[in-house]
Design a protein around this motif. Structure first.
Motif, PDB file in Angstrom:
ATOM      1  N   ALA A  83       0.828  -1.211   0.000  1.00 26.07           N
ATOM      2  CA  ALA A  83       0.000   0.000   0.000  1.00 26.07           C
ATOM      3  C   ALA A  83       0.858   1.256   0.000  1.00 26.07           C
ATOM      4  O   ALA A  83       0.549   2.232  -0.694  1.00 26.07           O
ATOM      5  CB  ALA A  83      -0.927  -0.004   1.212  1.00 26.07           C
ATOM      6  N   GLY A  89       0.935   3.970  -2.953  1.00 30.89           N
ATOM      7  CA  GLY A  89       0.695   5.389  -2.697  1.00 30.89           C
ATOM      8  C   GLY A  89       1.781   6.275  -3.286  1.00 30.89           C
ATOM      9  O   GLY A  89       1.492   7.317  -3.882  1.00 30.89           O
ATOM     10  N   CYS A  90       3.037   5.866  -3.137  1.00 29.03           N
ATOM     11  CA  CYS A  90       4.142   6.633  -3.723  1.00 29.03           C
ATOM     12  C   CYS A  90       4.055   6.651  -5.244  1.00 29.03           C
ATOM     13  O   CYS A  90       4.270   7.685  -5.883  1.00 29.03           O
ATOM     14  CB  CYS A  90       5.480   6.052  -3.292  1.00 29.03           C
ATOM     15  SG  CYS A  90       5.835   6.273  -1.556  1.00 29.03           S
ATOM     16  N   ALA A 131      -3.105   0.446  -7.351  1.00 27.70           N
ATOM     17  CA  ALA A 131      -3.737   0.216  -6.051  1.00 27.70           C
ATOM     18  C   ALA A 131      -4.043  -1.263  -5.837  1.00 27.70           C
ATOM     19  O   ALA A 131      -3.786  -1.812  -4.756  1.00 27.70           O
ATOM     20  CB  ALA A 131      -5.019   1.050  -5.942  1.00 27.70           C
TER      21      ALA A 131
END
Length: 129
Positions: free
Chosen positions: A80, A84-85, A115
């Motif tokens: 996750a 996100g990065c 994702a």
């Protein structure tokens, strides 16, 4: 004919075992080294996307490689975090470099792939992260 298939299967099995053994020997044991490798891969994909305009959105899907590696090494949280990065880098580059030709599917496709890759591979990896 059957002997050829058996030999091919043995060759394939031997190659797979050799590759697996090589990855076991050279995989980073330290979390710090693993994070450094993952950051380097993420940076390499970002630089590639910055300088290669001809590939368009296809180069953005290369982010799934460090995301999947992070999810396998660090579990759900690592996947996750890497997703996100990658999503942040994707969005920033699209806002800075886009010429207005990206539609909704150009945004949803790569973001959803990143994702899902981080979440699902992290969930299925069996790590406690």
């Amino acid at each position: 004919m059957r002997g050829g298939r058996v030999r091919a299967a043995r060759l394939w099995r031997g190659a797979w075992r050799g590759a697996w053994g090589l990855s076991d020997r050279h995989a980073p044991r330290s979390p710090v080294v693993a994070v450094a490798v993952l950051v380097g891969l993420m940076a390499a994909v970002t630089v590639l996307r910055w300088f290669v305009d001809g590939a368009g959105q296809a180069a953005a899907l290369l982010y799934v490689v460090p995301i999947a590696l992070s999810a396998l090494r660090f579990g759900r949280r690592g996947g996750a975090g890497a997703a996100g990065c990658a999503i942040g880098a994707f969005v920033v580059l699209e806002l800075v470099r886009a010429r207005g030709e990206v539609d909704v599917t150009g945004w949803v496709g790569p973001l959803l792939a990143m994702a899902l890759m981080g979440g699902l591979v992290g969930r299925l990896s069996g790590c406690a992260g």
